[in-house]
Design an enzyme around this catalytic site. Structure first.
Site, PDB file in Angstrom:
ATOM      1  N   LYS A  90       0.861  -1.254  -0.034  1.00 27.91           N
ATOM      2  CA  LYS A  90      -0.084   0.136   0.068  1.00 27.91           C
ATOM      3  C   LYS A  90       0.767   1.242  -0.037  1.00 27.91           C
ATOM      4  O   LYS A  90       0.487   2.201  -0.610  1.00 27.91           O
ATOM      5  CB  LYS A  90      -0.830  -0.087   1.374  1.00 27.91           C
ATOM      6  CG  LYS A  90      -1.899  -1.118   1.315  1.00 27.91           C
ATOM      7  CD  LYS A  90      -3.314  -0.809   0.905  1.00 27.91           C
ATOM      8  CE  LYS A  90      -4.371  -1.732   0.509  1.00 27.91           C
ATOM      9  NZ  LYS A  90      -4.280  -3.106   1.363  1.00 27.91           N
ATOM     10  N   GLU A 112     -10.165   6.522   2.822  1.00 24.89           N
ATOM     11  CA  GLU A 112     -11.167   5.377   3.247  1.00 24.89           C
ATOM     12  C   GLU A 112      -9.988   4.261   3.630  1.00 24.89           C
ATOM     13  O   GLU A 112      -8.875   4.061   3.193  1.00 24.89           O
ATOM     14  CB  GLU A 112     -11.971   4.890   2.320  1.00 24.89           C
ATOM     15  CG  GLU A 112     -11.604   3.826   1.161  1.00 24.89           C
ATOM     16  CD  GLU A 112     -10.343   4.409   0.287  1.00 24.89           C
ATOM     17  OE1 GLU A 112     -10.307   5.465   0.094  1.00 24.89           O
ATOM     18  OE2 GLU A 112      -9.678   3.244   0.057  1.00 24.89           O
ATOM     19  N   SER A 378       2.115  -9.890  -0.632  1.00 24.51           N
ATOM     20  CA  SER A 378       1.463  -8.357  -0.614  1.00 24.51           C
ATOM     21  C   SER A 378       1.492  -7.936   0.593  1.00 24.51           C
ATOM     22  O   SER A 378       1.819  -6.677   0.825  1.00 24.51           O
ATOM     23  CB  SER A 378       0.012  -8.264  -0.923  1.00 24.51           C
ATOM     24  OG  SER A 378      -0.831  -9.168  -0.450  1.00 24.51           O
TER      25      SER A 378
HETATM   26  C1  LIG Z   1      -5.236  -4.131   1.205  1.00 24.46           C
HETATM   27  C2  LIG Z   1      -4.522  -5.345   0.670  1.00 24.46           C
HETATM   28  C3  LIG Z   1      -4.671  -6.307  -0.222  1.00 24.46           C
HETATM   29  C4  LIG Z   1      -5.938  -6.201  -0.955  1.00 24.46           C
HETATM   30  O1  LIG Z   1      -6.011  -4.825  -1.829  1.00 24.46           O
HETATM   31  P1  LIG Z   1      -5.686  -5.060  -3.423  1.00 24.46           P
HETATM   32  O2  LIG Z   1      -5.816  -3.494  -3.878  1.00 24.46           O
HETATM   33  O3  LIG Z   1      -6.556  -6.126  -4.004  1.00 24.46           O
HETATM   34  O4  LIG Z   1      -3.820  -5.241  -3.582  1.00 24.46           O
HETATM   35  C5  LIG Z   1      -4.055  -7.377  -0.407  1.00 24.46           C
HETATM   36  N1  LIG Z   1      -3.001  -7.714   0.473  1.00 24.46           N
HETATM   37  C6  LIG Z   1      -2.607  -6.957   1.464  1.00 24.46           C
HETATM   38  C7  LIG Z   1      -1.724  -7.256   2.393  1.00 24.46           C
HETATM   39  C8  LIG Z   1      -3.143  -5.657   1.724  1.00 24.46           C
HETATM   40  O5  LIG Z   1      -3.115  -4.874   2.574  1.00 24.46           O
END
Ligand SMILES: *Cc1c(COP(=O)(O)O)cnc(C)c1O
Length: 394
Positions: A90, A112, A378
């Site tokens: 993020k 948000e 992620s």
């Molecule tokens: C917010 C988040 C997601 C989902 O958001 P995307 O916009 O689909 O990437 C996935 N993995 C993590 C660790 C997140 O914090």
């Protein structure tokens, strides 16, 4: 030749656009008319790269997961977005958008958040820039995600609990849009994924594309080829997937795999498998695939993971699914939990619950031994420890 960039109206094929109330026109137009010029300027690029390197900690490693590779019979790499400052991908987006806000002369930032990861990433860049930060968060999520609320407050952000609807992400988003309408001149709205009206999906995709940009160089070093056979990414709104896919969108030798949250099963009524179950409709300013009933009422999504618990999906992801460019899989709560445990025990890495869905898809694909597979890791699992301990009975 299929196109995976937006056209001048912000459409990826049948999906995208800017379906917004008239009151928002000035804000969206100002952003649309300026974002490419700003992003392409030397000053922006220099500062964006410097902050990603020295503040966020990029490049993130591409780690060859040898024990998972053995287990699944393929060459598996993990792109370590979990090692970013604030624990997920993020920050790539919020670092980019805070600079855009600065170039536009904005003094006040709104956002948000659902699980709170985007709220923390926004509060973080606002603190650094010395800008006011207001984060809208469903009242239910404020309760469920207390540690992230505390972080935002320590960073100096104001967290506004939203009492409408079922008090989660969708309602927080509506409230942030309302705020933006009321503060058209001095405020920038930092959206947290590749969703919302044009130009947000394109802008956020560009900021997250640093992920596949690095991946190319790192694969070349480690495999003598700058592309993998597969890239797997979990999809909530789709920003980590868009970033991990971006530089390979038109390279068809690369299989792109989106993994959605099946919840308790895709036909259980408790699910967030948006592009598998969705149909075209409009949500938060763009035409995309969303879960709705015959009357166009949005169906409440469900996932064990707050970051995937959204009834829509970004228009690029809808287009990739609709054209077949990406394959879409869905992993249940239980499959994700088991995949997180396996990753922890085999590789010494505790992934975020969202990420665990992408890992779960490793079970579903019949790989060949020589296949090179990248899973976009992620985020990290610190925020999910209570759920893991509780559900896995550890
Ligand atoms: C917010 C988040 C997601 C989902 O958001 P995307 O916009 O689909 O990437 C996935 N993995 C993590 C660790 C997140 O914090």
């Amino acid at each position: 030749m299929m196109r995976f960039e937006t056209d001048h109206r912000g459409f990826y094929g049948a999906f995208g656009g800017a379906y917004i109330p008239e009151m928002l026109y000035p804000n969206i137009r100002e952003l649309e008319e300026n974002y490419l010029r700003i992003i392409h300027s030397d000053g922006f690029q220099e500062e964006f790269r410097r902050l990603l390197r020295d503040f966020a900690g990029r490049p993130t490693p591409l780690y060859e997961a040898l024990r998972l590779s053995d287990y699944y019979g393929a060459r598996i790499f993990l792109k370590r977005e979990d090692l970013n400052h604030t624990g997920a991908h993020k920050i790539n987006n919020t670092v980019g958008q805070i600079l855009v806000a600065g170039h536009l002369g904005k003094k006040r930032i709104i956002a948000e958040t659902g699980a709170g990861q985007h709220g923390v990433a926004t509060a973080t860049v606002c603190a650094r820039a010395g800008l006011d930060c207001i984060v809208y968060m469903g009242a239910l999520d404020v309760e469920r995600q207390a540690p992230n609320v505390k972080k935002m407050k320590m960073l100096g952000a104001e967290v506004v609990p939203v009492q409408c609807g079922n008090k989660t992400l969708k309602d927080a988003t509506n409230e942030a849009i309302r705020d933006w309408i009321n503060h058209p001149v001095d405020t920038h709205y930092i959206i947290g994924s590749v969703v919302g009206p044009h130009p947000y999906p394109d802008m956020v995709t560009r900021f997250q594309s640093v992920i596949s940009g690095e991946m190319k160089r790192q694969l070349k070093e480690k495999t003598d080829r700058d592309y993998p056979d597969y890239i797997l990414a979990c999809v909530g709104g789709g920003s980590n997937a868009a970033g991990a896919f971006y530089h390979y969108l038109e390279q068809y030798a690369v299989n792109l795999v989106s993994v959605e949250a099946a919840g308790r099963g895709i036909h259980s009524g408790f699910t967030a498998a948006t592009s598998l179950l969705g149909s075209p409709g409009i949500i938060h300013g763009s035409r995309t695939l969303l879960m709705q009933d015959e009357d166009g009422q949005i169906r409440e999504p469900y996932s064990i993971s707050a970051g995937l618990d959204y009834p829509g999906v970004g228009p690029l992801l809808a287009w990739l699914a609709g054209t077949g460019r990406a394959s879409v899989y869905a992993a249940t709560d239980e499959e994700a939990l088991q995949a997180a445990l396996l990753c922890a025990r085999k590789e010494g890495i505790i992934p975020a619950l969202e990420t665990a869905h992408a890992l779960a898809a490793l079970e579903m694909i019949p790989f060949r031994r020589e296949d090179v597979v990248v899973v976009n890791l992620s985020g990290r699992g610190d925020k999910d420890m209570e759920t893991y301990i509780d559900k896995l009975g550890i």
